[in-house]
Design an enzyme around this catalytic site. Structure first.
Site: not given
Length: 319
Positions: A11, A24, A72, A103, A125, A127, A129, A154, A171, A186-187, A213
């Site tokens: 990705g 380079v 890929r 990975d 990436t 992610d 991760d 919001r 992912r 965020a709640e 709220k």
């Protein structure tokens, strides 16, 4: 080392261009011939190599995506495919390869290293991760993209006094949701590493309503389930008809933040310097704001720890 190559795989991530530029320019600085491989390992198997020089990577440090394109490759996962890739590199006199990706890309670099090509991996990436490094290239930009969307969502959620489910990428890693959720107020934040039950969400919805709220942002990491399914469960068990926004590939695009440009630049130069030292089967990363390197195999076998302290912060601040 007289000639090296660079490719991007998997990705795309904002900051990949900055990393390509660094590789380079570092090669040019150290008088090493440099070629780019287009479309990742798939392009390598097809011999899609292009000559690169300092001017080739001019005016790309601020651009998202990857100028080398990415893809890929199922063929590269086979022994025959990897043999083709190896022969292409040898035929073109390439002694070292820099692989920018996640990975799966690192696993490919590891295989080529076993065949005799010196390989260095750079983590690219959104992610975040990869367990061995604190940050991957593109993660910071993705979080800020989500944060910008949360701010806008919001506004309309407050206007209509609605709850909104925002599904983000990552992912099986909840870092984007966790960081953007904390920064965006965020709640409720639902992660693969810390599932939040419908009862807990319903309780928070009730608490927010009782104190006047006007909105309720529910951040959902994609590895935790489906936003539409969660919407149905919230309606059934909490009596709240939440709206759904799936941000999708918008998180992968856009100009990289200064942080992503800087770490990409540092990692790119470091990768070339490692090849100059005849290092192979290594990945570069960042820890405590310092660039370091380690064995690919060791890095891929590490398990990413969950930041319980940050998650606790989201609980404290969402009362």
């Amino acid at each position: 080392m007289k000639k090296i190559a660079v490719l991007t795989s998997g990705g795309d991530a904002p900051g990949m261009n900055a990393a390509i530029r660094a590789v380079v320019r570092a090669a040019v600085y150290y008088n090493i011939e440099i070629v780019g491989i287009t479309r990742g390992f798939a392009g390598l198997i097809k011999g899609e190599l292009i000559e690169m020089e300092a001017s080739t990577v001019g005016d790309i440090v601020h651009k998202g995506g990857t100028m080398l394109k990415t893809a890929r490759s199922e063929e590269f996962k086979t022994e025959e495919g990897r043999k083709k890739a190896y022969e292409i590199l040898r035929e073109n006199g390439v002694e070292g390869l820099v692989v920018i990706g996640g990975d799966g890309s690192f696993a490919g670099a590891q295989k080529l290293s076993e065949m005799g090509i010196n390989t260095i991996g750079i983590p690219g990436t959104i992610d975040n991760d990869l367990a061995y490094t604190e940050y991957t290239i593109g993660f910071d930009t993705a979080v800020n993209t989500v944060l910008d969307a949360v701010t806008k969502i919001r506004d309309t959620s407050s206007s209509h006094e609605k709850a909104t489910i925002i599904e983000v990428m990552g992912r099986n890693c909840g870092d984007i949701a966790l960081h953007a959720g904390l920064a965006g107020g965020a709640e409720s934040i639902i992660l693969p590493e810390a599932q939040l039950g419908i009862e807990d969400i319903a309780k928070k919805l009730k608490q927010g309503k009782e104190r006047g709220k006007l909105h309720h942002i529910i951040m959902l990491a994609e590895g935790s389930g489906n936003a539409s399914q969660l919407q149905e469960e919230i309606l059934e068990k909490a009596g709240v008809n939440a709206r759904v926004t799936v941000l999708g590939f918008i998180q992968r695009g856009g100009d990289p933040t200064s942080f992503d440009r800087i770490i990409a630049s540092k990692m790119g130069v470091n990768a070339v310097e490692l090849l100059l030292k005849n290092e192979s089967n290594k990945v570069v990363g960042i820890k405590d704001n310092k660039i370091f390197n380690m064995d690919i195999t060791e890095a891929l076998n590490m398990k990413k720890p969950f930041d319980n302290h940050m998650y606790k912060l989201t609980e404290i601040l969402s009362v």
